[in-house]
Every structure is written in structure tokens, then in C-alpha cells.
Design an enzyme around this catalytic site. Structure first.
Site, PDB file in Angstrom:
ATOM      1  N   SER A 118       2.882  -6.325  -2.156  1.00  0.00           N
ATOM      2  CA  SER A 118       3.587  -6.064  -3.406  1.00  0.00           C
ATOM      3  C   SER A 118       3.316  -7.188  -4.413  1.00  0.00           C
ATOM      4  CB  SER A 118       5.080  -5.867  -3.120  1.00  0.00           C
ATOM      5  OG  SER A 118       5.740  -5.308  -4.232  1.00  0.00           O
ATOM      6  N   ASP A 171       4.904   5.700  -2.403  1.00  0.00           N
ATOM      7  CA  ASP A 171       5.520   4.434  -2.812  1.00  0.00           C
ATOM      8  C   ASP A 171       6.358   4.644  -4.078  1.00  0.00           C
ATOM      9  OD1 ASP A 171       6.113   1.827  -3.684  1.00  0.00           O
ATOM     10  OD2 ASP A 171       4.224   1.040  -2.930  1.00  0.00           O
ATOM     11  N   HIS A 203       7.218   2.058   0.184  1.00  0.00           N
ATOM     12  CA  HIS A 203       6.884   0.668  -0.175  1.00  0.00           C
ATOM     13  C   HIS A 203       7.117  -0.229   1.035  1.00  0.00           C
ATOM     14  CE1 HIS A 203       5.800  -2.296  -3.118  1.00  0.00           C
ATOM     15  NE2 HIS A 203       6.879  -3.015  -2.887  1.00  0.00           N
TER      16      HIS A 203
END
Length: 226
Positions: A118, A171, A203
Site C-alpha cells: 500500500s 481492493d 486490500h
């Protein structure tokens, strides 16, 4: 700004043999190095030392100014929105210093692998592309390329840098489309870009993704250097 102002702690998992190959992995927003250290240690060879720093706590605009571990400020989830360019550059310089500290003790740059998830993946990608020497590679999970409008001018690494991108197609935080667009853009700049899609993944990570990461680590940080 000092390293200690940007990193609150560093988790290092030594290899079972004298390490020749550091793997520096950067966590996502609000997480810590502890959150990934065990996972990454499980996919490395015995010669690989895992280094998982934890970002310092700072106010994050996207989360109404609440303080949390963050590599730089996130102002929006709009791909064309304003970015914390100063913070991104500052964090990139920090990661470059971590890499240089390994080089100073005798590890060649091409035996150092960078990765992240991320926000950490975004920083890892930016740091790898702007480092003047070729690293072993970079693993960029569920992320995007920060300051993309400054590329290709900002590319300092050799164009054959191995890039492993991974993204879940469900996601809800960093849209899958961002990963696709980033991969397409990177392929116009670089020669060795691999983009992996994981069906149904949100995610987070998955066993399938970790299996592919392990293969990438084995390929880019082989036990022998010949």
C-alpha cells in the site's frame, strides 16, 4: 531531518546463515514493521536478512488529521489529486539512506531487495526507481507510483530493474485500476515489469500472492551470486 524523526523502530530478522542479502519491506498506512516481519521472514531464504522499519507517527489528512504511522501525508484517494511531494521525497531519501547503510557494510546494491504494501509499496517503488544503482528488485503490493508526473525524468535506476507488482481485483482502498494504470505506465519506462492480479482479493495479501513473492525473492536474491 534525522532518521529517528521519520522511523520509530526497525525490526530485523536475521538469516539462519550470515546474511548477504537484505530485504527491506515497508508497511502500509497505520501499520508497523511488526505487522509484516514474520510474514516476509517466512518467504525468504536462509541467507536473507529481513528489515522492517516502522514509520514515525504523524497527522494524516485523509484520516481527518488523526496521527498514525505514515511514511508521508496522504491528502486524497483521487489519482489526480494533490500529493505530499515534500514528504514523499523526504521519505524516499530515508529509504535511500537505509539502502546505503547496507552498501557501506559490504552488501552490493544488486543484493538488496526493496518491497512494500500500500503506502509502503508506493514508497518502495518510488525509492527503487530513483536510486542511482540497480537494486535486486522491488516488490510493490496493492499500490501506485507517487509523483508519477515527474517520470520518466526522475528514473535514476538502470531500466532492467526487476519490478514485481501485485494487486487484488476487489481492493476497495487502492483501486485495482490504479495498479493496472501504474503497471501500464511503468512498462513504458522500464524493461522488466511483472503485474500479478489476484481474483477476489481485497486490500490485503493472500497465500497465492505470498507464493509468487517467494518465487520473486528466490529469483532476484539467489543463494549463490554466480
Amino acid at each position: 531531518m534525522s532518521h529517528t524523526a521519520l522511523i520509530s523502530s526497525v525490526i530485523a530478522v536475521e538469516g539462519r546463515s550470515p546474511h548477504r542479502s537484505p530485504l527491506i519491506f515497508l508497511h502500509g498506512l497505520g501499520d508497523t514493521g511488526h505487522g509484516w516481519a514474520t510474514t516476509i521472514a517466512a518467504i525468504r531464504g536462509p541467507h536473507v536478512k529481513v528489515i522492517c522499519p516502522t514509520a514515525a507517527t504523524m497527522p494524516v489528512t485523509l484520516n481527518a488529521g488523526f496521527r498514525m504511522p505514515s511514511w508521508f501525508d496522504l491528502r486524497t484517494l483521487d489519482a489526480t489529486g494533490p500529493e505530499d511531494e515534500e514528504g514523499i521525497i523526504r521519505a524516499t531519501n530515508l529509504i535511500h539512506e537505509l539502502i546505503k547503510s547496507e552498501i557501506k557494510v559490504g552488501i552490493p546494491a544488486n543484493r538488496i531487495l526493496l518491497g512494500g504494501f500500500s503506502q509502503g509499496g508506493a514508497l518502495a517503488l518510488h525509492a527503487a526507481l530513483t536510486f542511482p544503482e540497480r537494486l535486486a528488485g522491488v516488490m510493490a503490493l496493492s499500490c501506485w507510483l507517487p509523483r508519477h508526473s515527474h517520470f520518466p525524468n526522475e528514473v535514476k535506476t538502470p531500466l532492467d530493474l526487476p519490478i514485481f507488482q501485485a494487486h487484488g481485483d476487489c481492493d476497495p482502498v487502492v483501486p485495482f485500476k490504479w495498479g493496472q494504470m501504474t503497471a501500464s505506465f511503468l512498462k513504458t519506462l522500464m524493461k522488466n515489469v511483472e503485474f500479478n492480479t489476484y481474483q477476489g482479493l481485497t486490500h490485503s495479501s493472500s497465500d497465492a500472492e505470498l507464493k509468487d513473492m517467494r518465487a520473486f525473492v528466490e529469483r532476484t536474491l539467489p543463494l549463490t551470486t554466480n
